[in-house]
Scaffold this active site. Sequence first.
Site, PDB file in Angstrom:
ATOM      1  N   ASP A 173      35.697  20.598 -17.456  1.00  0.00           N
ATOM      2  CA  ASP A 173      35.006  19.316 -17.517  1.00  0.00           C
ATOM      3  C   ASP A 173      34.219  19.065 -16.217  1.00  0.00           C
ATOM      4  O   ASP A 173      33.066  18.624 -16.241  1.00  0.00           O
ATOM      5  CB  ASP A 173      36.046  18.215 -17.758  1.00  0.00           C
ATOM      6  N   LYS A 184      30.082  18.845 -15.350  1.00  0.00           N
ATOM      7  CA  LYS A 184      29.449  17.723 -14.644  1.00  0.00           C
ATOM      8  C   LYS A 184      28.590  18.202 -13.476  1.00  0.00           C
ATOM      9  O   LYS A 184      27.456  17.759 -13.311  1.00  0.00           O
ATOM     10  CB  LYS A 184      30.520  16.751 -14.145  1.00  0.00           C
TER      11      LYS A 184
END
Length: 814
Positions: A677, A681
């Site tokens: 994750d 980003k």
Amino acid sequence: MLVLKFGGTSVANAQNIKLVLDIVQKKSKEDTLAVVVSAFSGVTDLLLDASKKAAQKDKAYRDIISQIDQKHKAAIEELIPLSEQSDLIENINSNINLLKTLLDGCFLLGELSNRTADIVASFGELLSSQIIAVALKQKINAVFKDSRELIKTNSDFGKANVDTETTNHLIANYFKENKAQVVLLPGFIASDEAGNTTTLGRGGSDYTAAIIANATHATALEIWTDVNGMFTANPKIVKQAQPIETISYQEAMELSHFGAKVLYPPTIQPVLDSNIPIWIKNTFEPDAFGTYISNENQAGNNPIKGISHIDKIALITLEGSGMIGVAGSSKRLFEVLSNHSINVIFITQASSEHSICIGILNQDAENAKKAIDKTFELEIAQSKIEPCIVEKDLCIVALVGENMKNHQGISGKMFSTLGKNNVNIRAIAQGASERNISVVINEKDVKKALNTLHERFFEDNTKQLNLFVMGIGNVGEKFIDQIHQQKKFLKENLKINVRVIALANSRKMLFDEDGINLNDWKAKVDNGEKASVNDFISKVKELNLRNSIFVDITANYDVAMIYEQFLRMNVGVVTCNKIACSSHYENYKKLKELSRKYNAPFLFETNVGAGLPIIDTLKNLVASGDKVNKIQAVLSGSLNFIFNNFSETYSFHDVVKQAGVEGYTEPDPKIDLSGVDVARKILILIRESGVSMEMEDIENNCFLPEECMNTTNNDDFFKSLLKNESHFNQLLAEAKEKDSRIKFVAQYDNGKASVGLQFIPKESPFYNLEGKDNIVQFFTERYVDQPLLIKGAGAGAAVTASGIFADVIRIGNV
Ligand code: ADP
Ligand code: ASP
Ligand code: MG
């Protein structure tokens, strides 16, 4: 004298006629009146339909006659006292019998001439006027006069030309002799020299009234209809349209010529000649001001008075080198159209004279093409001119206003407004009077075009945003609540009118073109139709609303893959789903390019740091010419929560469990703990900095033991965390030894990126990062020693929802 005209809806049934009688009675106390009435609403259509059916040997015409008969008898029953009914009913019966005989004749012959069609059509006004005259006589001193005895025309059946001199004479003489307070006359119908019934064209009752007003030098002509005047746009299509209080004859004429059906275009000429003002009034709201049409000075400073449109238009283009400098090509073109009685609505010619383009009705297109190609047969054979090109199903949209000539940039605004909404303009014309700018567009875009133009020129710059929301879980629910709560504020303060048109989850979807009432949206979605991504896309396309935005509040791969289709439809995309922007660079780039090409915003602020303005800030840095050299960031609210709480007394396993319960991790916590994750980003931030990079280029220093990584479900994953307790405790011990804290840091430095655990010393700004906070430091050419720092809550439903909301507002503010 006053002339009043009541249209079809005003006399649709007994109930409405009673309103008409009241208005007439009241007005008759002020002045003598000529009252012109239309056929009952829909009856002219029925009559013409019946005549066509009869001529096609379809017996259904008989049912239509009975339907017409019953409609009128029902009105008589309600309007006229029983004792007075017999003569009238006898009269109506003989009319209906005559109509039947005529149509039987058509049926037998299988034929319908224009002349017969006019006689058939005349029954609508004949029946209505006779009934209303009798009803009126019950109340006031009224007489009936058949307009055919007063209005004389040539024999162009269907839309005859009025012989003004004879007509004026006949009308003036009649009214000179007339003693009654009110004369009631049928609209629409007239007669030729031989006494045959003719008609003045569809909608022609307005014209009848104007002719009478002119011939009698009436003080005013009042057109009573079913709306509060002439509107800034067709109120049936543009909900925000407003009645125009005052307007000049010329402007009204332009609007009506370009489709404002409320006034039949020829109506204005006779009263303009004698300077008689026209009022448009609403029978159903007689106290509303209405519209006043005159040549008096016009109030208001909006240079645009109204927007109108004509649909079912075809464009015919004639082009070829053979037209350049050859005198008479246009003359031949227009002559042939005129010879075939084809009305030209719109003309443009390129200054090179290489091509000429005309707009006509769809229904005339085939005849026009045949006739034009025949006329230019020789040039076509010599390849000097191309056979003419016909494009159908178009529509003309016109901006009208006398004052446009004193204002610059109106056409620019018109074109850019349409362009921004992806409405393709096929042709443009501006009259030399500059009272009108017209464009030809596709018919499917007309609603969108009228509404955006109306918004641009009349609605105080209020912008309507139409949202199509997919994903109504935790974040989605918060988002909808926030919209619901802020709707009024946004409208009043930011002039943004947000409407939620669609809501969908994986099971159900709900659409409402007028905006879903957000009071009880959950129940409505539960009762919605079965969800399907394809149906959802088709519906958005079909509705074709201006300023449409697709809002993705899912974490779904398939949903991320449909952005392309929306952007191509000029539908903006706002998303918190990271999948699209962290997919292959080519896909990310394509979406950004489509967004530019189709003028459809693509915003994903919540992909990084939830509601924190990280991407927007980065965009501004880059746009203003800064260059990002280095990024250091803690971007996982979940990992931050976990390492902030992990201690000797609170095991790693338990903390991860707790983070899940509090909603800080993805449903699959491994996505957070494995660093995927965070890698997504930082990848998005790198790309937004202008660097092309792929997910594989990011070094992921995973801190999870292999055993944990190899699990395939949440249960096993948690078990593996328990089993590997010592590994995590060791990390904790190391941090303690170094007097530092553990943070999961994402880093980009001169082309290289990595994510992984770091032991953060006390001096670092990362050290004191609490709870689920995120922090980003941008080191750029301008922020060299002291980085630009953004810090705050970077996870949670409410802040994510507000980040999505902020993206929506960004679009509203453009
Ligand atoms: P009537 O039967 O009274 O003659 P029409 O149906 O001919 O009425 O004209 C009124 C209708 O014109 C309205 O109901 C409206 O739908 C339509 N219309 C189209 N454009 C405009 C406009 N710009 N302003 C008002 N009405 C319009
Ligand atoms: N009844 C005619 C029509 O429907 C004329 C009118 O209503 O103005 O066209
Ligand atoms: Mg009308």
